[in-house]
Motif scaffolding. Structure first.
Motif, PDB file in Angstrom:
ATOM      1  N   UNK A 100      39.819  48.552  53.772  1.00 20.29           N
ATOM      2  CA  UNK A 100      40.928  48.286  52.940  1.00 20.29           C
ATOM      3  C   UNK A 100      40.493  47.284  51.896  1.00 20.29           C
ATOM      4  N   UNK A 101      41.104  47.841  50.625  1.00 17.88           N
ATOM      5  CA  UNK A 101      40.591  47.308  49.325  1.00 17.88           C
ATOM      6  C   UNK A 101      41.504  46.684  48.631  1.00 17.88           C
ATOM      7  N   UNK A 102      41.038  45.455  47.810  1.00 18.59           N
ATOM      8  CA  UNK A 102      42.103  44.552  47.072  1.00 18.59           C
ATOM      9  C   UNK A 102      41.361  44.162  45.747  1.00 18.59           C
ATOM     10  N   UNK A 103      42.132  44.165  44.607  1.00 15.94           N
ATOM     11  CA  UNK A 103      41.710  43.725  43.619  1.00 15.94           C
ATOM     12  C   UNK A 103      42.663  43.177  42.643  1.00 15.94           C
ATOM     13  N   UNK A 104      41.942  42.101  41.735  1.00 17.59           N
ATOM     14  CA  UNK A 104      43.012  41.270  41.220  1.00 17.59           C
ATOM     15  C   UNK A 104      43.221  42.110  39.675  1.00 17.59           C
ATOM     16  N   UNK A 105      42.645  43.092  39.549  1.00 19.49           N
ATOM     17  CA  UNK A 105      42.579  43.739  38.130  1.00 19.49           C
ATOM     18  C   UNK A 105      42.871  45.072  38.428  1.00 19.49           C
ATOM     19  N   UNK A 106      42.774  45.769  37.457  1.00 17.71           N
ATOM     20  CA  UNK A 106      43.301  47.276  37.496  1.00 17.71           C
ATOM     21  C   UNK A 106      42.982  48.099  38.947  1.00 17.71           C
ATOM     22  N   UNK A 107      43.892  48.593  39.303  1.00 16.33           N
ATOM     23  CA  UNK A 107      43.802  49.587  40.718  1.00 16.33           C
ATOM     24  C   UNK A 107      43.172  50.879  40.247  1.00 16.33           C
ATOM     25  N   UNK A 108      43.481  51.254  39.138  1.00 15.18           N
ATOM     26  CA  UNK A 108      42.870  52.601  38.795  1.00 15.18           C
ATOM     27  C   UNK A 108      41.461  52.498  38.363  1.00 15.18           C
TER      28      UNK A 108
END
Length: 270
Positions: free
Chosen positions: A237-245
């Motif tokens: 599973x992947x999470x980011x606080x920025x642009x997902x693209x």
């Protein structure tokens, strides 16, 4: 959570994906959950207290995902926050500096070791201390490379500008005639071909993140929390606080498969 819990990996951005890639290879039975704080990257120039706060926020988020072990897949965060996070969390916490230092000491023949990293990592002297605790008669040359992380985060690792930036930045390191160079930032393996080409074939590059996964493997056995069930294979599973693209594009290029990260907010106002 026990054996079934996931291994958590946190980084200031996409750099920790280099650690996750190695974890997929070395620990195929383990589920992995990754959080990249791309909105607040880079961590290198930030004050230590802020890096500690951001790292704790990421660790708290992953604890809610029921992780069984945490990898601080960021050298800057390891340098300033590892001991604090270890004290606060009830699970094993691994950093990237000690494994990289051990590998460098084992590799060097001339006892001339270079370390490249963010301003925060180099300023902390964490690699120097770790190496000298293993072997006293070694010369260590540190060099901050502040332009490297933005190159990786903007997905420009193959651009002509990247080649130019790497050559200009590493000029002082090449003059030091090191035989071993620690990539003291998990973003840097994404620039590895350019770094190797400029430093030359006689210099061995040490990927601290990859070395760390070996330590994770040992800890999983030691705490008896390795997952014996192969059905977890490839569960990420992947999470980011920025642009997902942007995150997904870089991750696909580096990991070799498509993924869909989820955007999250951390801290006050993100």
């Amino acid at each position: 959570m026990g054996n079934k819990g996931a291994i958590g990996l946190i980084d200031s951005g996409v750099g920790g994906l280099t650690v996750l890639k190695e974890a997929l290879r070395q620990l195929p039975n383990e589920a992995l959950v990754y959080l990249g704080d791309t909105a607040r990257c880079p961590y290198g120039p930030r004050p230590a207290e802020q890096v500690v706060q951001f790292t704790m926020e990421m660790a708290d988020f992953l604890m809610k995902q029921q992780i069984k072990l945490l990898v601080i897949a960021c050298n800057t965060a390891t340098a300033v926050a590892l001991d604090i996070i270890r004290e606060k969390l009830p699970i094993p916490v691994v950093g990237v500096i000690l494994p990289g230092s051990r590998a460098a000491v084992k590799t060097t023949k001339t006892r001339r070791i270079g370390v490249i990293g963010t301003q925060g990592t180099i300023k902390s002297h964490s690699y120097r201390q770790a190496i000298l605790s293993k072997t006293a008669d070694t010369e260590i040359f540190g060099l901050a490379c502040p332009k490297f992380v933005p190159l990786v985060e903007s997905n420009e690792t193959r651009s002509p500008i990247a080649k130019k930036v790497v050559a200009e930045t590493l000029q002082p390191m090449r003059r030091n005639k090191v035989d071993t160079l620690i990539l003291g930032c998990t973003h840097y393996p994404l620039l590895r071909p350019l770094i190797q080409s400029y430093m030359g074939d006689k210099v061995t590059l040490i990927d601290s993140g990859a070395e760390t996964v070996g330590e994770v493997s040992v800890l999983l056995d030691y705490f008896n929390i390795a997952n014996p069930d192969p059905t977890a294979k490839g569960k990420c599973r992947f999470y980011t606080t920025g642009s997902t693209k942007l995150f997904d594009d870089i991750a696909k290029e580096w990991l070799g498969f498509s993924l869909h990260s989820e955007h999250i907010e951390l801290g006050i106002g993100g």
